[in-house]
Design a protein around this motif. Structure first.
Motif, PDB file in Angstrom:
ATOM      1  N   ARG A   1       0.689  -1.036  -0.026  1.00 14.09           N
ATOM      2  CA  ARG A   1       0.017   0.082   0.109  1.00 14.09           C
ATOM      3  C   ARG A   1       1.030   1.346   0.111  1.00 14.09           C
ATOM      4  N   GLY A   2       2.064   1.485   1.016  1.00  6.29           N
ATOM      5  CA  GLY A   2       2.742   2.306   1.138  1.00  6.29           C
ATOM      6  C   GLY A   2       3.515   2.621  -0.222  1.00  6.29           C
ATOM      7  N   LEU A   3       4.060   1.492  -1.192  1.00  4.05           N
ATOM      8  CA  LEU A   3       4.729   1.644  -2.322  1.00  4.05           C
ATOM      9  C   LEU A   3       3.679   2.051  -3.439  1.00  4.05           C
ATOM     10  N   LEU A   4       2.418   1.777  -3.489  1.00  9.27           N
ATOM     11  CA  LEU A   4       1.606   2.165  -4.487  1.00  9.27           C
ATOM     12  C   LEU A   4       1.461   3.738  -4.416  1.00  9.27           C
ATOM     13  N   GLN A   5       1.087   4.143  -2.876  1.00 12.61           N
ATOM     14  CA  GLN A   5       0.829   5.435  -2.649  1.00 12.61           C
ATOM     15  C   GLN A   5       1.986   6.407  -3.125  1.00 12.61           C
ATOM     16  N   LEU A   6       3.380   5.631  -3.000  1.00 16.55           N
ATOM     17  CA  LEU A   6       4.391   6.642  -3.447  1.00 16.55           C
ATOM     18  C   LEU A   6       4.382   6.698  -4.945  1.00 16.55           C
ATOM     19  N   HIS A   7       3.965   6.082  -5.707  1.00 17.94           N
ATOM     20  CA  HIS A   7       3.633   6.091  -7.019  1.00 17.94           C
ATOM     21  C   HIS A   7       2.554   6.632  -7.635  1.00 17.94           C
ATOM     22  N   GLY A   8       1.745   7.306  -6.697  1.00 20.27           N
ATOM     23  CA  GLY A   8       0.612   8.157  -7.090  1.00 20.27           C
ATOM     24  C   GLY A   8      -0.775   7.308  -7.149  1.00 20.27           C
ATOM     25  N   VAL A   9      -0.752   6.205  -6.736  1.00 17.02           N
ATOM     26  CA  VAL A   9      -1.954   5.342  -6.557  1.00 17.02           C
ATOM     27  C   VAL A   9      -2.624   5.754  -5.501  1.00 17.02           C
ATOM     28  N   THR A  10      -4.005   5.879  -5.647  1.00 15.55           N
ATOM     29  CA  THR A  10      -4.761   6.487  -4.395  1.00 15.55           C
ATOM     30  C   THR A  10      -5.346   4.900  -3.675  1.00 15.55           C
ATOM     31  N   VAL A  11      -4.980   4.641  -2.487  1.00 16.90           N
ATOM     32  CA  VAL A  11      -5.484   3.374  -1.655  1.00 16.90           C
ATOM     33  C   VAL A  11      -6.411   3.810  -0.810  1.00 16.90           C
ATOM     34  N   GLY A  12      -7.716   3.319  -0.686  1.00 14.35           N
ATOM     35  CA  GLY A  12      -8.557   3.762   0.366  1.00 14.35           C
ATOM     36  C   GLY A  12      -9.418   2.546   0.649  1.00 14.35           C
ATOM     37  N   PRO A  13     -10.267   2.505   1.805  1.00 13.68           N
ATOM     38  CA  PRO A  13     -11.146   1.567   2.178  1.00 13.68           C
ATOM     39  C   PRO A  13     -12.412   1.518   1.184  1.00 13.68           C
ATOM     40  N   GLY A  14     -12.839   0.338   0.848  1.00 11.92           N
ATOM     41  CA  GLY A  14     -13.996   0.109   0.225  1.00 11.92           C
ATOM     42  C   GLY A  14     -15.358   0.060   1.095  1.00 11.92           C
ATOM     43  N   ASP A  15     -16.523  -0.472   0.575  1.00 13.31           N
ATOM     44  CA  ASP A  15     -17.670  -0.507   1.256  1.00 13.31           C
ATOM     45  C   ASP A  15     -17.730  -1.386   2.236  1.00 13.31           C
ATOM     46  N   GLU A  16     -17.062  -2.488   2.321  1.00  8.73           N
ATOM     47  CA  GLU A  16     -17.146  -3.515   3.250  1.00  8.73           C
ATOM     48  C   GLU A  16     -15.863  -3.587   3.993  1.00  8.73           C
ATOM     49  N   PRO A  17     -15.689  -4.369   5.008  1.00  7.46           N
ATOM     50  CA  PRO A  17     -14.775  -4.684   5.912  1.00  7.46           C
ATOM     51  C   PRO A  17     -13.669  -5.465   5.328  1.00  7.46           C
ATOM     52  N   GLY A  18     -12.365  -5.277   5.196  1.00  8.84           N
ATOM     53  CA  GLY A  18     -11.559  -5.899   4.357  1.00  8.84           C
ATOM     54  C   GLY A  18     -11.119  -5.527   2.867  1.00  8.84           C
ATOM     55  N   GLU A  19     -12.055  -4.611   2.395  1.00  4.81           N
ATOM     56  CA  GLU A  19     -12.061  -4.001   1.027  1.00  4.81           C
ATOM     57  C   GLU A  19     -11.007  -2.917   0.627  1.00  4.81           C
ATOM     58  N   LEU A  20     -10.454  -2.952  -0.090  1.00  5.85           N
ATOM     59  CA  LEU A  20      -9.626  -1.889  -0.742  1.00  5.85           C
ATOM     60  C   LEU A  20      -9.915  -1.372  -2.096  1.00  5.85           C
ATOM     61  N   VAL A  21      -9.973   0.125  -2.337  1.00  4.14           N
ATOM     62  CA  VAL A  21     -10.094   0.580  -3.708  1.00  4.14           C
ATOM     63  C   VAL A  21      -8.942   1.061  -4.081  1.00  4.14           C
ATOM     64  N   LEU A  22      -8.491   0.992  -5.115  1.00  2.49           N
ATOM     65  CA  LEU A  22      -7.292   1.156  -5.810  1.00  2.49           C
ATOM     66  C   LEU A  22      -7.061   2.124  -6.959  1.00  2.49           C
ATOM     67  N   ASP A  23      -6.874   3.223  -7.167  1.00  2.00           N
ATOM     68  CA  ASP A  23      -7.141   4.051  -8.361  1.00  2.00           C
ATOM     69  C   ASP A  23      -5.822   4.272  -8.816  1.00  2.00           C
ATOM     70  N   PRO A  24      -5.325   3.906  -9.938  1.00  2.00           N
ATOM     71  CA  PRO A  24      -3.930   4.171 -10.729  1.00  2.00           C
ATOM     72  C   PRO A  24      -3.940   5.157 -11.585  1.00  2.00           C
ATOM     73  N   THR A  25      -5.073   5.943 -11.768  1.00  2.00           N
ATOM     74  CA  THR A  25      -5.301   6.883 -12.754  1.00  2.00           C
ATOM     75  C   THR A  25      -3.831   7.867 -12.769  1.00  2.00           C
ATOM     76  N   HIS A  26      -3.261   8.316 -11.798  1.00  2.00           N
ATOM     77  CA  HIS A  26      -2.320   9.408 -11.737  1.00  2.00           C
ATOM     78  C   HIS A  26      -1.109   8.768 -11.355  1.00  2.00           C
ATOM     79  N   VAL A  27      -0.482   7.711 -11.977  1.00  2.00           N
ATOM     80  CA  VAL A  27       0.761   6.975 -11.438  1.00  2.00           C
ATOM     81  C   VAL A  27       1.857   7.936 -11.812  1.00  2.00           C
ATOM     82  N   GLU A  28       2.883   8.234 -11.045  1.00  2.00           N
ATOM     83  CA  GLU A  28       4.129   8.866 -11.123  1.00  2.00           C
ATOM     84  C   GLU A  28       5.172   8.089 -10.755  1.00  2.00           C
ATOM     85  N   SER A  29       6.290   8.739 -11.020  1.00  2.00           N
ATOM     86  CA  SER A  29       7.627   8.398 -10.385  1.00  2.00           C
ATOM     87  C   SER A  29       7.637   8.871  -9.000  1.00  2.00           C
ATOM     88  N   ALA A  30       8.372   7.799  -8.266  1.00  2.00           N
ATOM     89  CA  ALA A  30       8.529   8.106  -6.756  1.00  2.00           C
ATOM     90  C   ALA A  30      10.033   8.256  -6.447  1.00  2.00           C
TER      91      ALA A  30
END
Length: 453
Positions: A60-89
């Motif tokens: 999760r930390g590495l994805l966020q460093l590269h511009g991926v938005t990672v947040g909770p979903g609608d249920e426990p244990g769910e992640l929503v990963l948005d890679p729309t704005h990937v960038e160099s870290a």
């Protein structure tokens, strides 16, 4: 002992059977890889049944460093990963993760596709024998990547679009198979992979990639054919349960003469383990929502066991089960063929009263790649033996859980050092111990209170 050190020690008062119910969520060997796969998509992904373990937090930390938005979903244990704005870290930020996980190596293919370059720091992971990253870099070179090895890590470039290729792995490595899959899906042309790993977690990763728009065919002879596509979308996927954690709790039930229902455990991915568990003398009952494991009473049976890649007996099942084999009547033979140093954990079991002798020779029916080399990769376990509490220092993830099982089965109190390592692959294990009635505590903090906090 300082406070940080004492917080990484668990006092275990053994001799109490584990009884009750615990729940296993998504597989450690799938979830972080599925998170990396989200990098390949042009739209958000939803991953469900995600465990709260350290490897997930690292990715999760590495994805966020590269511009991926990672947040909770609608249920426990769910992640929503948005890679729309990937960038160099920044290299320094990536390097802060060096040594914490081996997962960063799998970022190579996706980052080469998205950015044309990637940086991979030094890699960590459990010290259980050689797991060379040469497989990964050899594979990436065949796709057309340029790799520059420097003091702080590996710098990779893809001046042109990566191209499909024919690859034969010298060993059916799970990590190298994942690398091929995550790279080939957007490469130009067809990739043919032979001698691939075919673990259930690999199949589940293929399901994830197919949902994203990939074209992947699996043959029955460890061959995988990937036809590259120009673009992938997001996915919605529920990760398969962790069969390795489920087997660990099953072995704990057997070693402590307990009775544990593992909610979420699936028969299909555990069939080889279940056969062996029954041969040793354990009992199980399969339900729609999990598997109950228990010790039916009476002596356990000594067995001959060889680890192997799937569909063989998994190496991650071996260490927890060996603890139970110390309580079996007779001589059990264990031949480890996957990791050459995985039997090193048995020295601590001997310290507790077990009788385990290691050998360099192959003691299984089939010679393995370690047979002509100087590795103690076979064991003879003589039982049953009474285990006594001891001071234990956790060497690796599965070995660490095995020490925990041994401490629970032993008479007296054990001090288990380095328990934070168990958090890499066992979600909320302190709470699970409390739920099963284990008598264990952090220094000055009962496990039930620590788990609740």
């Amino acid at each position: 002992m300082t406070a940080p050190d004492s917080a990484d020690v668990l006092l275990v008062h053994g001799g109490t059977p584990l009884r009750g119910e615990i729940h296993v969520r998504g597989a450690k060997n799938l979830v972080p890889k599925a998170m990396v796969a989200a990098l390949l998509g042009s739209s958000p992904s939803r991953l469900r049944n995600v465990p709260d373990i350290r490897d997930v937090r690292v990715v999760r930390g590495l994805l966020q460093l590269h511009g991926v938005t990672v947040g909770p979903g609608d249920e426990p244990g769910e992640l929503v990963l948005d890679p729309t704005h990937v960038e160099s870290a920044h290299v320094a930020d990536i390097d802060a993760h060096a040594g914490s996980s081996r997962i960063p190596i799998l970022f190579c293919g996706p980052l080469l596709h998205r950015l044309g370059h990637a940086f991979i720091p030094g890699l960590g992971g459990c010290d259980i024998g050689g797991r060379p990253i040469d497989f990964h870099f050899d594979v990436l070179r065949q796709f057309g990547a340029r790799i520059d090895k420097r003091a702080d890590g590996q710098y990779l470039e893809a001046p042109q679009r990566l191209r499909g290729t024919k690859i034969r792995l010298p060993y059916p490595s799970v990590g190298a198979t994942e690398q091929v899959l995550l790279t080939a899906v957007l490469a130009e042309g067809v990739t043919e992979l032979s001698n691939a790993a075919v673990e259930p977690e690999i199949e589940d990763l293929i399901c994830v990639l197919q949902k994203m728009g990939a074209i992947i065919a699996m043959d029955t002879d460890r061959a995988i054919r990937i036809t590259g596509v120009d673009q992938l979308g997001g996915y919605t996927h529920r990760a398969l349960p962790d069969r390795l954690e489920a087997a660990s709790w099953a072995s704990a039930a057997l070693a402590t003469e307990g009775d544990v229902f593992v909610r979420g455990a699936l028969q299909r991915s555990m069939m080889t383990f279940l056969n062996t568990f029954r041969k040793v003398g354990g009992a199980f009952e399969i339900g729609d929502d999990g598997i109950r494991f228990w010790h039916p009473g009476g002596p356990l049976n000594a067995i001959a066991l060889e680890t192997d890649v799937h569909p063989g007996f998994q190496t991650d099942w071996q260490q927890p089960l060996v603890v139970a084999l110390t309580q079996a009547s007779g001589l059990s033979i264990v031949h480890e063929t996957v990791y050459e140093s995985r039997l090193g954990f048995t020295s601590a079991l001997n310290q507790m009263g077990a009788h385990i002798q290691l050998y360099r020779e192959c003691l299984g029916g089939t010679p393995c790649r370690f047979g002509q080399r100087n590795f103690l990769h076979s064991a003879v376990v003589s039982g049953p033996t009474k285990l006594e509490g001891a001071d234990l220092v956790i060497p690796d993830l599965r070995g660490g859980f095995s020490y925990l099982i041994a401490a629970l089965a032993a008479q007296g109190t054990s001090r288990v050092h380095g328990i934070d390592l168990i958090n890499r692959g066992y979600e909320n294990f302190l709470q699970k111990l409390a739920d099963l009635g284990a008598r264990a505590e952090l220094p000055d903090v009962p496990v039930a209170a620590a788990a609740a906090g």
